[in-house]
Write an enzyme that holds these catalytic residues in place. Structure first.
Site, PDB file in Angstrom:
ATOM      1  N   ASP A   1     -59.344 -27.841   4.561  1.00 13.49           N
ATOM      2  CA  ASP A   1     -59.831 -26.470   4.361  1.00 13.49           C
ATOM      3  C   ASP A   1     -59.660 -25.759   5.706  1.00 13.49           C
ATOM      4  OD1 ASP A   1     -61.316 -24.153   4.258  1.00 13.49           O
ATOM      5  OD2 ASP A   1     -63.132 -25.095   3.471  1.00 13.49           O
ATOM      6  N   VAL A   2     -58.793 -24.748   5.755  1.00 13.00           N
ATOM      7  CA  VAL A   2     -58.489 -24.132   7.059  1.00 13.00           C
ATOM      8  C   VAL A   2     -59.692 -23.422   7.676  1.00 13.00           C
ATOM      9  CG1 VAL A   2     -56.007 -23.869   6.626  1.00 13.00           C
ATOM     10  CG2 VAL A   2     -57.568 -21.979   6.048  1.00 13.00           C
TER      11      VAL A   2
ATOM     12  N   ASN B   1     -50.551 -19.617   6.777  1.00 13.25           N
ATOM     13  CA  ASN B   1     -50.279 -18.857   5.549  1.00 13.25           C
ATOM     14  C   ASN B   1     -51.437 -18.861   4.550  1.00 13.25           C
ATOM     15  OD1 ASN B   1     -48.445 -17.991   3.102  1.00 13.25           O
ATOM     16  ND2 ASN B   1     -49.299 -19.997   2.528  1.00 13.25           N
TER      17      ASN B   1
ATOM     18  N   TYR C   1     -60.253  -8.284   2.062  1.00 10.82           N
ATOM     19  CA  TYR C   1     -58.863  -8.730   2.275  1.00 10.82           C
ATOM     20  C   TYR C   1     -58.174  -7.848   3.331  1.00 10.82           C
ATOM     21  CZ  TYR C   1     -54.097 -10.217   1.033  1.00 10.82           C
ATOM     22  OH  TYR C   1     -52.816 -10.711   1.063  1.00 10.82           O
TER      23      TYR C   1
ATOM     24  N   LYS D   1     -56.697  -8.941   7.090  1.00  8.80           N
ATOM     25  CA  LYS D   1     -55.298  -8.799   7.514  1.00  8.80           C
ATOM     26  C   LYS D   1     -55.171  -7.817   8.691  1.00  8.80           C
ATOM     27  CE  LYS D   1     -53.703 -11.649   4.352  1.00  8.80           C
ATOM     28  NZ  LYS D   1     -53.163 -12.973   4.692  1.00  8.80           N
TER      29      LYS D   1
END
Ligand code: NAP
Length: 274
Positions: free
Chosen positions: A72-73, A99, A172, A176
């Protein structure tokens, strides 16, 4: 072909790439492109072991080495363990493709703290944890003569939503947008150490994350109005861009976002208005 100009398909021979979220969509496309270019690939996944193993099998069929690694990043211990495993198996890491990413959409007034935290912790904190682990490994290993002109390469998969605001997905877009200045700041800090850092900012790419926008004909027609190139992208479009950014062909490209969006950021609404 002589030794000065290796065939394009082998430009990453001897290098190892960690691709987070390599089990699906864009990550799988990038993992395949890097494997085809000769890299050893660590295909990371969080829950989809079978899909990760399928990507590994495809890369092995292409003649490169690959392994699926669960992590799990957003977990520091998972990320550290994944890099330890990569180094144990392949000796080092040369390329990070950060990614892994998710969406949890909700109107702003309805958005829960969990929905906010989940997206920020995977999309932004995950990028921090993976980039830090990769950088530490690049510095520990040092330059290997003849392997690459860079000590290491970090490529973030961002989004056109690092530029375009996105109503109903503020978590989101914030992740980003944050990723863009994170990328540029570490590029500033790491450039002199020989580490190249860049992002890819994809537009609409056909993957499970946005199935509702291309699966339904009406939604797809609306989406195509936003894309001057008049098609939805494929994960191989991003794989090709990532391969170029990971190779020495892009040696002087540093601290930038490569937008791969069929023209979405040209604001095509202005073709007929404004
Ligand atoms: P996808 O097909 O849904 O794939 C997402 C990947 O991320 C899967 O491999 C998933 O693995 C992994 N993942 C999710 N949570 C994770 C975690 N906590 N730790 C490790 N891995 C995790 O989506 P995609 O479209 O390929 O998206 C990939 C990236 O591209 C994302 O960062 C996304 O924001 C970005 N992007 C996509 C588009 C697009 O149009 N598709 C456009 C711009 C940017 P499991 O299945 O094992 O959980």
């Amino acid at each position: 072909m002589n030794q000065e100009s290796p065939k394009p398909s082998a430009v990453l021979n001897g290098q190892t790439a960690v691709v987070t979220g390599g089990s699906s969509g864009i990550g799988a496309g990038i993992a395949r492109a890097l494997g085809e270019a000769g890299a050893n690939v660590v295909v990371n996944y969080s829950g989809s072991r079978e899909r990760a193993e399928e990507v590994v099998a495809r890369i092995r069929e292409q003649g490169s080495q690959a392994v699926a690694v669960q992590a799990d990043v957003s977990s520091e211990s998972d990320v550290e363990a994944m890099f330890r495993q990569a180094v144990e198996i392949f000796g080092t890491v040369d390329i990070l493709i950060s990614n892994a990413g998710v969406q949890q959409d909700a109107a702003f007034t309805e958005m829960t703290l969990d929905e906010w935290n989940k997206v920020i912790s995977i999309n932004l904190t995950g990028a921090f944890l993976c980039a830090r682990a990769a950088t530490r490994e690049f510095l520990r290993r040092g330059m290997v003569p003849g392997r690459s002109s860079a000590l290491g390469k970090i490529i973030f998969v961002s989004s056109v939503h690092e530029i375009i605001p996105w109503s109903g997905r503020v978590n989101y877009a914030a992740s980003k947008g944050g990723l863009m200045l994170f990328m540029k700041s570490i590029a500033q800090e790491l450039g002199a150490k020989g580490i190249r850092v860049n992002s890819i900012a994809p537009g609409a790419i056909r993957t499970p994350i946005n199935r509702e926008s291309w699966d339904d004909p009406e939604a797809k027609a609306e989406l195509l109005k936003l894309i001057p190139r008049n098609r939805i992208g494929d994960s191989s479009d991003i794989g090709k861009a990532a391969l170029w950014l990971a190779s020495d062909e892009s040696d002087y490209v540093h601290g930038t976002s490569l937008v791969v969006d069929g023209g979405m950021t040209l604001y095509p609404g202005f073709i007929s208005a404004g």
